[in-house]
Design a protein around this motif. Structure first.
Motif, PDB file in Angstrom:
ATOM      1  N   PRO A   1       0.842  -1.199   0.000  1.00  0.00           N
ATOM      2  CA  PRO A   1       0.000   0.000   0.000  1.00  0.00           C
ATOM      3  C   PRO A   1       0.877   1.249   0.000  1.00  0.00           C
ATOM      4  O   PRO A   1       1.744   1.399   0.872  1.00  0.00           O
ATOM      5  CB  PRO A   1      -0.780  -0.121   1.317  1.00  0.00           C
ATOM      6  CG  PRO A   1      -0.768  -1.573   1.646  1.00  0.00           C
ATOM      7  CD  PRO A   1       0.563  -2.068   1.167  1.00  0.00           C
ATOM      8  N   PRO A   2       0.711   2.146  -0.968  1.00  0.00           N
ATOM      9  CA  PRO A   2       1.551   3.355  -1.016  1.00  0.00           C
ATOM     10  C   PRO A   2       1.424   4.158   0.273  1.00  0.00           C
ATOM     11  O   PRO A   2       0.339   4.264   0.852  1.00  0.00           O
ATOM     12  CB  PRO A   2       0.984   4.125  -2.203  1.00  0.00           C
ATOM     13  CG  PRO A   2       0.313   3.103  -3.050  1.00  0.00           C
ATOM     14  CD  PRO A   2      -0.239   2.093  -2.097  1.00  0.00           C
ATOM     15  N   ARG A   3       2.553   4.723   0.720  1.00  0.00           N
ATOM     16  CA  ARG A   3       2.585   5.437   1.998  1.00  0.00           C
ATOM     17  C   ARG A   3       2.527   6.953   1.837  1.00  0.00           C
ATOM     18  O   ARG A   3       2.451   7.670   2.839  1.00  0.00           O
ATOM     19  CB  ARG A   3       3.859   5.051   2.767  1.00  0.00           C
ATOM     20  CG  ARG A   3       3.987   3.557   3.019  1.00  0.00           C
ATOM     21  CD  ARG A   3       5.222   3.241   3.869  1.00  0.00           C
ATOM     22  NE  ARG A   3       5.376   1.809   4.046  1.00  0.00           N
ATOM     23  CZ  ARG A   3       6.177   1.032   3.332  1.00  0.00           C
ATOM     24  NH1 ARG A   3       6.893   1.564   2.357  1.00  0.00           N
ATOM     25  NH2 ARG A   3       6.265  -0.262   3.562  1.00  0.00           N
ATOM     26  N   THR A   4       2.619   7.439   0.605  1.00  0.00           N
ATOM     27  CA  THR A   4       2.627   8.884   0.363  1.00  0.00           C
ATOM     28  C   THR A   4       1.668   9.220  -0.774  1.00  0.00           C
ATOM     29  O   THR A   4       1.356   8.352  -1.612  1.00  0.00           O
ATOM     30  CB  THR A   4       4.036   9.368  -0.019  1.00  0.00           C
ATOM     31  OG1 THR A   4       4.406   8.788  -1.285  1.00  0.00           O
ATOM     32  CG2 THR A   4       5.065   8.978   1.048  1.00  0.00           C
ATOM     33  N   PRO A   5       1.202  10.471  -0.844  1.00  0.00           N
ATOM     34  CA  PRO A   5       0.366  10.874  -1.980  1.00  0.00           C
ATOM     35  C   PRO A   5       1.059  10.653  -3.318  1.00  0.00           C
ATOM     36  O   PRO A   5       0.419  10.281  -4.306  1.00  0.00           O
ATOM     37  CB  PRO A   5       0.118  12.365  -1.714  1.00  0.00           C
ATOM     38  CG  PRO A   5       0.235  12.509  -0.221  1.00  0.00           C
ATOM     39  CD  PRO A   5       1.314  11.539   0.175  1.00  0.00           C
ATOM     40  N   GLU A   6       2.380  10.866  -3.354  1.00  0.00           N
ATOM     41  CA  GLU A   6       3.132  10.640  -4.590  1.00  0.00           C
ATOM     42  C   GLU A   6       3.088   9.166  -4.983  1.00  0.00           C
ATOM     43  O   GLU A   6       2.915   8.822  -6.160  1.00  0.00           O
ATOM     44  CB  GLU A   6       4.587  11.074  -4.411  1.00  0.00           C
ATOM     45  CG  GLU A   6       5.438  10.903  -5.662  1.00  0.00           C
ATOM     46  CD  GLU A   6       6.897  11.256  -5.436  1.00  0.00           C
ATOM     47  OE1 GLU A   6       7.619  11.426  -6.437  1.00  0.00           O
ATOM     48  OE2 GLU A   6       7.315  11.350  -4.272  1.00  0.00           O
ATOM     49  N   GLY A   7       3.229   8.274  -3.988  1.00  0.00           N
ATOM     50  CA  GLY A   7       3.150   6.836  -4.257  1.00  0.00           C
ATOM     51  C   GLY A   7       1.793   6.422  -4.781  1.00  0.00           C
ATOM     52  O   GLY A   7       1.686   5.584  -5.684  1.00  0.00           O
ATOM     53  N   VAL A   8       0.749   7.004  -4.200  1.00  0.00           N
ATOM     54  CA  VAL A   8      -0.617   6.722  -4.662  1.00  0.00           C
ATOM     55  C   VAL A   8      -0.781   7.156  -6.116  1.00  0.00           C
ATOM     56  O   VAL A   8      -1.374   6.442  -6.936  1.00  0.00           O
ATOM     57  CB  VAL A   8      -1.647   7.432  -3.764  1.00  0.00           C
ATOM     58  CG1 VAL A   8      -3.051   7.311  -4.357  1.00  0.00           C
ATOM     59  CG2 VAL A   8      -1.624   6.853  -2.357  1.00  0.00           C
ATOM     60  N   ALA A   9      -0.247   8.338  -6.454  1.00  0.00           N
ATOM     61  CA  ALA A   9      -0.391   8.877  -7.811  1.00  0.00           C
ATOM     62  C   ALA A   9       0.360   8.050  -8.842  1.00  0.00           C
ATOM     63  O   ALA A   9      -0.081   7.925  -9.997  1.00  0.00           O
ATOM     64  CB  ALA A   9       0.091  10.329  -7.833  1.00  0.00           C
ATOM     65  N   LYS A  10       1.504   7.471  -8.439  1.00  0.00           N
ATOM     66  CA  LYS A  10       2.330   6.710  -9.384  1.00  0.00           C
ATOM     67  C   LYS A  10       1.845   5.275  -9.597  1.00  0.00           C
ATOM     68  O   LYS A  10       2.192   4.648 -10.610  1.00  0.00           O
ATOM     69  CB  LYS A  10       3.778   6.677  -8.890  1.00  0.00           C
ATOM     70  CG  LYS A  10       4.520   7.991  -9.015  1.00  0.00           C
ATOM     71  CD  LYS A  10       5.967   7.832  -8.555  1.00  0.00           C
ATOM     72  CE  LYS A  10       6.766   9.098  -8.783  1.00  0.00           C
ATOM     73  NZ  LYS A  10       8.175   8.951  -8.330  1.00  0.00           N
ATOM     74  N   LEU A  11       1.082   4.752  -8.650  1.00  0.00           N
ATOM     75  CA  LEU A  11       0.733   3.327  -8.704  1.00  0.00           C
ATOM     76  C   LEU A  11      -0.052   2.930  -9.957  1.00  0.00           C
ATOM     77  O   LEU A  11       0.256   1.890 -10.560  1.00  0.00           O
ATOM     78  CB  LEU A  11      -0.035   2.928  -7.445  1.00  0.00           C
ATOM     79  CG  LEU A  11      -0.377   1.443  -7.310  1.00  0.00           C
ATOM     80  CD1 LEU A  11       0.889   0.581  -7.317  1.00  0.00           C
ATOM     81  CD2 LEU A  11      -1.183   1.193  -6.035  1.00  0.00           C
ATOM     82  N   PRO A  12      -1.080   3.685 -10.395  1.00  0.00           N
ATOM     83  CA  PRO A  12      -1.850   3.232 -11.572  1.00  0.00           C
ATOM     84  C   PRO A  12      -1.000   2.982 -12.811  1.00  0.00           C
ATOM     85  O   PRO A  12      -1.223   2.009 -13.543  1.00  0.00           O
ATOM     86  CB  PRO A  12      -2.860   4.362 -11.791  1.00  0.00           C
ATOM     87  CG  PRO A  12      -3.068   4.934 -10.422  1.00  0.00           C
ATOM     88  CD  PRO A  12      -1.705   4.876  -9.783  1.00  0.00           C
ATOM     89  N   ALA A  13      -0.011   3.845 -13.067  1.00  0.00           N
ATOM     90  CA  ALA A  13       0.827   3.649 -14.253  1.00  0.00           C
ATOM     91  C   ALA A  13       1.639   2.367 -14.131  1.00  0.00           C
ATOM     92  O   ALA A  13       1.772   1.608 -15.107  1.00  0.00           O
ATOM     93  CB  ALA A  13       1.753   4.847 -14.440  1.00  0.00           C
ATOM     94  N   ALA A  14       2.185   2.113 -12.942  1.00  0.00           N
ATOM     95  CA  ALA A  14       2.945   0.877 -12.733  1.00  0.00           C
ATOM     96  C   ALA A  14       2.042  -0.339 -12.894  1.00  0.00           C
ATOM     97  O   ALA A  14       2.436  -1.351 -13.488  1.00  0.00           O
ATOM     98  CB  ALA A  14       3.590   0.883 -11.343  1.00  0.00           C
ATOM     99  N   LEU A  15       0.821  -0.241 -12.384  1.00  0.00           N
ATOM    100  CA  LEU A  15      -0.121  -1.353 -12.506  1.00  0.00           C
ATOM    101  C   LEU A  15      -0.436  -1.672 -13.959  1.00  0.00           C
ATOM    102  O   LEU A  15      -0.489  -2.841 -14.359  1.00  0.00           O
ATOM    103  CB  LEU A  15      -1.427  -1.020 -11.771  1.00  0.00           C
ATOM    104  CG  LEU A  15      -1.397  -1.034 -10.250  1.00  0.00           C
ATOM    105  CD1 LEU A  15      -2.717  -0.519  -9.691  1.00  0.00           C
ATOM    106  CD2 LEU A  15      -1.119  -2.433  -9.731  1.00  0.00           C
ATOM    107  N   THR A  16      -0.649  -0.636 -14.752  1.00  0.00           N
ATOM    108  CA  THR A  16      -0.964  -0.845 -16.166  1.00  0.00           C
ATOM    109  C   THR A  16       0.170  -1.574 -16.873  1.00  0.00           C
ATOM    110  O   THR A  16      -0.069  -2.507 -17.664  1.00  0.00           O
ATOM    111  CB  THR A  16      -1.234   0.509 -16.841  1.00  0.00           C
ATOM    112  OG1 THR A  16      -2.357   1.136 -16.219  1.00  0.00           O
ATOM    113  CG2 THR A  16      -1.530   0.317 -18.325  1.00  0.00           C
ATOM    114  N   GLN A  17       1.401  -1.177 -16.594  1.00  0.00           N
ATOM    115  CA  GLN A  17       2.558  -1.829 -17.221  1.00  0.00           C
ATOM    116  C   GLN A  17       2.696  -3.278 -16.763  1.00  0.00           C
ATOM    117  O   GLN A  17       2.930  -4.180 -17.575  1.00  0.00           O
ATOM    118  CB  GLN A  17       3.832  -1.047 -16.899  1.00  0.00           C
ATOM    119  CG  GLN A  17       3.919   0.310 -17.562  1.00  0.00           C
ATOM    120  CD  GLN A  17       5.181   1.052 -17.137  1.00  0.00           C
ATOM    121  OE1 GLN A  17       5.287   1.538 -16.015  1.00  0.00           O
ATOM    122  NE2 GLN A  17       6.142   1.125 -18.038  1.00  0.00           N
ATOM    123  N   LEU A  18       2.558  -3.504 -15.468  1.00  0.00           N
ATOM    124  CA  LEU A  18       2.706  -4.864 -14.948  1.00  0.00           C
ATOM    125  C   LEU A  18       1.562  -5.765 -15.415  1.00  0.00           C
ATOM    126  O   LEU A  18       1.776  -6.933 -15.747  1.00  0.00           O
ATOM    127  CB  LEU A  18       2.773  -4.837 -13.418  1.00  0.00           C
ATOM    128  CG  LEU A  18       4.045  -4.206 -12.834  1.00  0.00           C
ATOM    129  CD1 LEU A  18       3.883  -3.978 -11.338  1.00  0.00           C
ATOM    130  CD2 LEU A  18       5.265  -5.086 -13.108  1.00  0.00           C
TER     131      LEU A  18
END
Length: 285
Positions: A13-30
């Motif tokens: 689970p992302p711990r920062t707002p920046e981590g939350v914002a970056k997660l969807p792009a990483a998910l799409t690639q994975l």
């Protein structure tokens, strides 16, 4: 009949707002690699089950891929575990990763505080409460859990989890393939025949790799450690060397019968994508 290898990716689970914002792009690639499922860790010390659930919702919304949330013993009660299980059933979850979890720093022994002290107790409770509603994955330690009194005691702990109803296991990270094969041989001799999927951590940093190995008791072969130390100020060369080491590890595992690979992504897509390409794994059409 030979089964296709299972490939899965672990997130936290992302711990920062920046981590939350970056997660969807990483998910799409994975997700484009066609994993069997994503697993989502539980907060350290038994915290942040809501974060696990929120990340689960994000994964489902952005990928539609199966999700396996972690449940841990630390700080858990029968009531709140039952509540989490019901919540996950309502969300359509079919797989759970059941763990003891990381103990609080103040803990003086190896049992978790709460109603469940060890992972086998948690596995038993899930089975008693939900029957076969979930496929249950547990942890395996080819190089022995760092808190175990000896390898034999650690193996018996693993056997108890299997006897309690585990369907499969995910290993701690390792860089020595022989440790995994020796563990599998021990399981076969003991009549344990559940799938045991190797946990794979891409190498992207000297300090991070050393820290992970130290914290979980994994052996970082001396030649690898020395080369990473030598290359730590040459990032491209370190990444290429680390990719080569882990690619050869994965190839040896799959070639010799490992039922799949479980990638520790640290919520980053690029290291796993590079490793996937290096392994020339097929992407489903």
């Amino acid at each position: 009949m030979d089964l296709q290898p299972s490939f899965s990716f672990e997130l936290f689970p992302p711990r920062t707002p920046e981590g939350v914002a970056k997660l969807p792009a990483a998910l799409t690639q994975l997700a484009s690699l066609g994993p069997n499922y994503f697993s989502i860790t539980h907060g350290a010390g038994g915290s942040d089950q809501d974060g696990t659930y929120d990340t689960l919702v994000t994964v489902v919304e952005h990928t539609g891929v199966e999700v396996a949330p972690h449940l841990t013993c630390v700080g858990s009660t029968r009531v709140n575990v039952a509540r989490s299980l019901h919540r996950y059933q309502q969300a359509g979850v079919k797989r759970i990763v059941a763990l003891r979890g990381d103990l609080p720093r103040s803990s003086a022994n190896s049992s978790a505080p709460g109603d469940f002290h060890y992972a086998n107790e948690l596995v038993s409770f899930i089975r008693e409460t939900c029957g076969d509603a979930f496929k249950i994955e547990v942890a395996a330690y080819p190089e022995t859990h760092p808190e175990a009194s000896c390898p034999g005691a650690d193996f018996e702990n693993f056997r108890r989890k299997v006897d309690a109803g585990a369907d499969g296991a995910l290993t701690q990270l390792f860089y020595n393939a022989d440790a995994y094969f020796d563990f599998i041989e021990r399981c076969e001799r003991a009549g344990i025949n559940i799938p045991i999927v190797p946990g794979i951590m891409p190498i992207t940093s000297y300090e991070r790799t050393l820290r992970f190995c130290t914290s979980c008791g994994a052996d970082l072969p001396r030649w690898v450690r020395l080369r990473l130390e030598q290359l730590q100020n040459d990032k491209p060369a370190l990444l290429d060397f680390g990719l080569n080491v882990v690619t050869r590890l994965c190839e040896a595992l799959l070639r010799n019968g490992a039922p799949g690979l479980h990638f520790y992504t640290i919520n980053r897509a690029e290291p796993t994508l590079r490793l996937w390409e290096s392994l020339a794994l097929a992407v489903p059409a």
